[in-house]
Write an enzyme that holds these catalytic residues in place. Structure first.
Site, PDB file in Angstrom:
ATOM      1  N   SER A 148      54.120  33.976 -89.418  1.00 23.61           N
ATOM      2  CA  SER A 148      52.741  34.260 -89.794  1.00 23.61           C
ATOM      3  C   SER A 148      52.525  34.079 -91.303  1.00 23.61           C
ATOM      4  O   SER A 148      52.701  32.987 -91.830  1.00 23.61           O
ATOM      5  CB  SER A 148      52.362  35.659 -89.322  1.00 23.61           C
ATOM      6  OG  SER A 148      50.989  35.880 -89.412  1.00 23.61           O
TER       7      SER A 148
ATOM      8  N   ASP B 155      46.363  32.403 -79.905  1.00 30.48           N
ATOM      9  CA  ASP B 155      46.522  32.790 -81.308  1.00 30.48           C
ATOM     10  C   ASP B 155      45.425  32.099 -82.113  1.00 30.48           C
ATOM     11  O   ASP B 155      45.287  30.871 -82.045  1.00 30.48           O
ATOM     12  CB  ASP B 155      47.911  32.357 -81.798  1.00 30.48           C
ATOM     13  CG  ASP B 155      48.191  32.758 -83.232  1.00 30.48           C
ATOM     14  OD1 ASP B 155      47.304  33.316 -83.899  1.00 30.48           O
ATOM     15  OD2 ASP B 155      49.320  32.492 -83.698  1.00 30.48           O
TER      16      ASP B 155
ATOM     17  N   HIS C 194      49.995  35.820 -80.748  1.00 25.04           N
ATOM     18  CA  HIS C 194      50.546  36.045 -82.072  1.00 25.04           C
ATOM     19  C   HIS C 194      51.507  37.242 -82.035  1.00 25.04           C
ATOM     20  O   HIS C 194      51.296  38.205 -81.311  1.00 25.04           O
ATOM     21  CB  HIS C 194      49.419  36.307 -83.070  1.00 25.04           C
ATOM     22  CG  HIS C 194      49.831  36.148 -84.490  1.00 25.04           C
ATOM     23  ND1 HIS C 194      50.005  34.913 -85.083  1.00 25.04           N
ATOM     24  CD2 HIS C 194      50.113  37.060 -85.445  1.00 25.04           C
ATOM     25  CE1 HIS C 194      50.374  35.081 -86.338  1.00 25.04           C
ATOM     26  NE2 HIS C 194      50.458  36.365 -86.584  1.00 25.04           N
TER      27      HIS C 194
END
Length: 332
Positions: free
Chosen positions: A163, A257, A287
């Protein structure tokens, strides 16, 4: 408009339990959430993730640079020299630390059979862009000079993260390239943040599994001071004019996501510029799926594939898997 999306039952159950806990703790509306509160709720949510078994992995904690940047080293037992993976944790640049990445780093050390170096970095908004990236650059230079102490191979190193941590890894690669050369041989990006914008189809699809468009806007507003700063390639690696000669890319994206499409765009852009790309896309996942090891079967399968692919690339000195004479696979 919010839409319904099919996800596996075990994944739905896990997310449901976390959501119930947040309601119980009276999680405030996003627009009223402070960074301090966000860190509290983040830690509470992480108690729902199972720690990965660490047997056979030694850990070492050190501090790096004048700013005393925390670093944790994960060393598989034995005397064999190992490839190295420098990892940056996720958390939207606002929360997360070495402890939040502990299970994932242990997993990669064990299953990819590599020395993992987990880098802490300063968090926003107390330390906005580019403070976190500056810390990553310091740790990267330190790692290159010191990994032999833990049987690491400085000539076989990958840099990556999850991320926002993947964002920092991609930005560090660009910065190193700008300085003259990048000593890393692979960038491994898991569900990366790659551009300060919110107009892709995946952002507009109303996904509400762990990460939403609104949350990403909240993260960005704490990380950068304005849109102009957010457009800088070191904040938005997808905006770089050229990615020519950057290291090969191992990319993981998830279907549900908001960041999905910018990952696809990054893979396409690097491919067009002659960079080798291995893109693994997971249709039923969301995610933060790497943190769901041991609880979500599809996450287990995805992580085994990612660790196996990383291991192969590291062991083969980052020569990419060739399948049907096509090194780039896009499974959408």
């Amino acid at each position: 408009m919010k839409r319904n999306h099919p996800i596996d039952q075990d994944l739905s159950d896990l997310l449901g339990r976390i959501s119930e806990k947040m309601v119980e703790l009276k999680h405030p509306p996003l627009e009223k959430l402070t960074p301090e509160q966000s860190r509290f709720f983040y830690k509470e949510a992480r108690t729902f993730f199972k720690p990965f078994e660490s047997e056979g992995i030694q850990t070492h904690n050190v501090y790096v640079g004048e700013g005393n940047i925390p670093v944790r080293i994960y060393q598989p037992e034995g005397t064999e020299e190992l490839p190295v993976f420098l990892f940056m944790h996720g958390g939207g640049w606002v929360f997360g630390d070495l402890d939040s990445a502990d299970s994932l780093c242990t997993y990669f050390a064990k299953n990819a059979e590599c020395l993992v170096i987990s880098a802490g970095y300063r968090l926003a908004p107390e330390h906005p862009f580019p403070a976190a990236l500056q810390d990553v650059m310091v740790v990267a230079q330190w790692a290159l000079q010191n990994v032999r102490h833990w049987n690491g191979k400085p000539d076989q190193m990958a840099i990556g993260g999850e991320s926002s941590g993947a964002n920092l890894a991609a930005a560090a690669v660009l910065w190193m390239k700008e300085l003259g050369s990048c000593p890393f041989h692979l960038q491994f990006l898991i569900t990366p943040v790659l551009r300060h914008q919110f107009e892709t189809d995946s952002y507009q699809s109303g996904y509400a599994f762990n990460l939403t468009k609104e949350k990403m806007e909240w993260f960005w507003n704490h990380y950068v001071t304005d849109a102009r700063q957010g457009s800088h390639p070191f904040a938005s690696p997808l905006n770089a004019k050229s990615h020519k000669d950057v290291p090969p890319l191992l990319l993981a994206t998830a279907e549900y996501d908001p960041l999905r499409d910018e990952g696809f765009q990054y893979a396409e852009k690097l491919k067009k510029e002659g960079v080798h790309v291995k893109h693994l896309h997971y249709r039923q996942l969301v995610h933060s799926f790497p943190n769901m090891i041991g609880q979500v079967k599809s996450a287990d399968s995805a992580m085994m594939e990612l660790a196996g692919t990383l291991k192969t690339m590291l062991r083969e000195r980052f020569l990419f898997l060739i399948e049907n004479e096509n090194y780039y696979q896009k499974e959408r």
